[in-house]
Scaffold this motif. Structure first.
Motif, PDB file in Angstrom:
ATOM      1  N   GLU A  62      -2.650  -7.798  -5.126  1.00  0.00           N
ATOM      2  CA  GLU A  62      -2.794  -6.659  -5.512  1.00  0.00           C
ATOM      3  C   GLU A  62      -1.350  -5.272  -5.428  1.00  0.00           C
ATOM      4  O   GLU A  62      -1.165  -4.509  -6.063  1.00  0.00           O
ATOM      5  CB  GLU A  62      -3.799  -6.036  -5.780  1.00  0.00           C
ATOM      6  CG  GLU A  62      -4.769  -6.531  -6.067  1.00  0.00           C
ATOM      7  CD  GLU A  62      -5.419  -8.202  -4.972  1.00  0.00           C
ATOM      8  OE1 GLU A  62      -4.974  -7.957  -4.135  1.00  0.00           O
ATOM      9  OE2 GLU A  62      -5.643  -9.225  -5.472  1.00  0.00           O
ATOM     10  N   GLU A  63      -1.335  -5.308  -4.061  1.00  0.00           N
ATOM     11  CA  GLU A  63      -0.024  -4.146  -3.506  1.00  0.00           C
ATOM     12  C   GLU A  63       1.257  -4.794  -4.103  1.00  0.00           C
ATOM     13  O   GLU A  63       2.017  -4.032  -4.343  1.00  0.00           O
ATOM     14  CB  GLU A  63      -0.350  -3.951  -2.075  1.00  0.00           C
ATOM     15  CG  GLU A  63       0.621  -2.515  -1.413  1.00  0.00           C
ATOM     16  CD  GLU A  63       0.410  -3.046   0.005  1.00  0.00           C
ATOM     17  OE1 GLU A  63       2.173  -2.058   0.079  1.00  0.00           O
ATOM     18  OE2 GLU A  63      -0.558  -2.642   0.249  1.00  0.00           O
ATOM     19  N   LEU A  64       1.653  -5.850  -4.243  1.00  0.00           N
ATOM     20  CA  LEU A  64       2.799  -6.003  -4.485  1.00  0.00           C
ATOM     21  C   LEU A  64       3.225  -5.715  -6.021  1.00  0.00           C
ATOM     22  O   LEU A  64       4.142  -5.299  -6.493  1.00  0.00           O
ATOM     23  CB  LEU A  64       2.975  -8.132  -4.568  1.00  0.00           C
ATOM     24  CG  LEU A  64       4.519  -8.061  -4.704  1.00  0.00           C
ATOM     25  CD1 LEU A  64       5.536  -7.733  -4.153  1.00  0.00           C
ATOM     26  CD2 LEU A  64       5.026 -10.060  -4.746  1.00  0.00           C
ATOM     27  N   PHE A  65       1.866  -5.306  -6.540  1.00  0.00           N
ATOM     28  CA  PHE A  65       2.460  -5.827  -7.942  1.00  0.00           C
ATOM     29  C   PHE A  65       2.492  -4.329  -8.510  1.00  0.00           C
ATOM     30  O   PHE A  65       3.105  -3.694  -9.233  1.00  0.00           O
ATOM     31  CB  PHE A  65       0.822  -6.420  -9.225  1.00  0.00           C
ATOM     32  CG  PHE A  65       1.295  -5.945 -10.484  1.00  0.00           C
ATOM     33  CD1 PHE A  65       2.567  -6.427 -11.355  1.00  0.00           C
ATOM     34  CD2 PHE A  65       0.519  -4.719 -10.897  1.00  0.00           C
ATOM     35  CE1 PHE A  65       2.224  -5.568 -12.813  1.00  0.00           C
ATOM     36  CE2 PHE A  65       0.655  -4.620 -12.192  1.00  0.00           C
ATOM     37  CZ  PHE A  65       1.981  -4.400 -13.161  1.00  0.00           C
ATOM     38  N   MET A  66       1.693  -3.685  -8.004  1.00  0.00           N
ATOM     39  CA  MET A  66       2.258  -2.407  -7.862  1.00  0.00           C
ATOM     40  C   MET A  66       2.745  -1.340  -7.379  1.00  0.00           C
ATOM     41  O   MET A  66       3.688  -0.854  -7.899  1.00  0.00           O
ATOM     42  CB  MET A  66       1.305  -1.015  -7.183  1.00  0.00           C
ATOM     43  CG  MET A  66       0.011  -1.911  -7.626  1.00  0.00           C
ATOM     44  SD  MET A  66      -2.001  -0.623  -6.667  1.00  0.00           S
ATOM     45  CE  MET A  66      -1.524  -0.688  -5.319  1.00  0.00           C
ATOM     46  N   GLU A  67       4.034  -2.092  -6.565  1.00  0.00           N
ATOM     47  CA  GLU A  67       4.814  -2.003  -5.616  1.00  0.00           C
ATOM     48  C   GLU A  67       6.302  -2.273  -6.698  1.00  0.00           C
ATOM     49  O   GLU A  67       7.629  -1.203  -7.152  1.00  0.00           O
ATOM     50  CB  GLU A  67       5.625  -2.558  -3.915  1.00  0.00           C
ATOM     51  CG  GLU A  67       4.662  -1.820  -3.087  1.00  0.00           C
ATOM     52  CD  GLU A  67       4.332   0.086  -3.190  1.00  0.00           C
ATOM     53  OE1 GLU A  67       5.949   0.310  -3.559  1.00  0.00           O
ATOM     54  OE2 GLU A  67       3.519   0.682  -3.050  1.00  0.00           O
ATOM     55  N   ALA A  68       5.284  -3.249  -7.756  1.00  0.00           N
ATOM     56  CA  ALA A  68       6.991  -3.685  -8.592  1.00  0.00           C
ATOM     57  C   ALA A  68       6.744  -3.100  -9.662  1.00  0.00           C
ATOM     58  O   ALA A  68       7.978  -3.061  -9.518  1.00  0.00           O
ATOM     59  CB  ALA A  68       6.893  -5.139  -8.626  1.00  0.00           C
ATOM     60  N   GLU A  69       6.073  -2.721  -9.959  1.00  0.00           N
ATOM     61  CA  GLU A  69       5.849  -2.211 -11.591  1.00  0.00           C
ATOM     62  C   GLU A  69       6.332  -0.727 -10.829  1.00  0.00           C
ATOM     63  O   GLU A  69       6.864  -0.132 -12.260  1.00  0.00           O
ATOM     64  CB  GLU A  69       4.337  -1.979 -11.909  1.00  0.00           C
ATOM     65  CG  GLU A  69       4.586  -0.877 -12.853  1.00  0.00           C
ATOM     66  CD  GLU A  69       2.965  -1.218 -13.124  1.00  0.00           C
ATOM     67  OE1 GLU A  69       2.087  -0.796 -14.319  1.00  0.00           O
ATOM     68  OE2 GLU A  69       1.746  -0.478 -12.203  1.00  0.00           O
ATOM     69  N   LYS A  70       6.013   0.365  -9.971  1.00  0.00           N
ATOM     70  CA  LYS A  70       6.609   0.815  -9.508  1.00  0.00           C
ATOM     71  C   LYS A  70       8.500   1.707  -9.791  1.00  0.00           C
ATOM     72  O   LYS A  70       9.147   1.626  -9.853  1.00  0.00           O
ATOM     73  CB  LYS A  70       6.279   1.514  -8.109  1.00  0.00           C
ATOM     74  CG  LYS A  70       6.411   3.084  -7.652  1.00  0.00           C
ATOM     75  CD  LYS A  70       6.075   3.255  -6.628  1.00  0.00           C
ATOM     76  CE  LYS A  70       6.407   4.657  -5.301  1.00  0.00           C
ATOM     77  NZ  LYS A  70       6.542   4.842  -4.581  1.00  0.00           N
ATOM     78  N   TYR A  71       8.988  -0.309  -8.276  1.00  0.00           N
ATOM     79  CA  TYR A  71      10.092  -0.029  -9.184  1.00  0.00           C
ATOM     80  C   TYR A  71      10.837   0.003 -10.453  1.00  0.00           C
ATOM     81  O   TYR A  71      12.055   0.152 -10.179  1.00  0.00           O
ATOM     82  CB  TYR A  71      10.400  -1.378  -8.049  1.00  0.00           C
ATOM     83  CG  TYR A  71      11.698  -0.984  -7.326  1.00  0.00           C
ATOM     84  CD1 TYR A  71      12.714  -1.135  -7.363  1.00  0.00           C
ATOM     85  CD2 TYR A  71      12.965  -2.537  -8.407  1.00  0.00           C
ATOM     86  CE1 TYR A  71      14.076  -0.989  -7.123  1.00  0.00           C
ATOM     87  CE2 TYR A  71      14.012  -2.975  -8.096  1.00  0.00           C
ATOM     88  CZ  TYR A  71      14.744  -1.893  -7.107  1.00  0.00           C
ATOM     89  OH  TYR A  71      16.345  -2.095  -6.884  1.00  0.00           O
TER      90      TYR A  71
END
Length: 77
Positions: A62-71
């Motif tokens: 879940e955190e990976l998706f949020m970080e990827a989306e942010k990037y």
């Protein structure tokens, strides 16, 4: 700008399916599975994705998706 998100199929295997699906639905984003991305030690302990060559790491899918989306938003701007 085309976004390439590369995943190792061995990294958290099925746990990252939802992340891959969400990223593939984003505009101009292609999701690729590539057997070895040369992050073998990391592959065993943390979920990660290479986005246009940048290593994005998190403690959970879940955190990976949020970080990827942010990037992705950052590089699009």
């Amino acid at each position: 700008m085309e976004i390439i998100a590369k995943f190792c199929p061995c990294n958290f295997e099925d746990e990252l399916d939802e992340v891959k699906e969400k990223l593939s639905q984003m505009p101009n984003t292609e999701v690729i599975e590539e057997r070895c991305l040369n992050y073998c030690g990391q592959c065993l302990v943390q979920p990660y994705v290479l986005i246009n060559g940048e290593n994005i790491v998190a403690d959970s899918p879940e955190e990976l998706f949020m970080e990827a989306e942010k990037y992705i938003q950052e590089i699009e701007n």
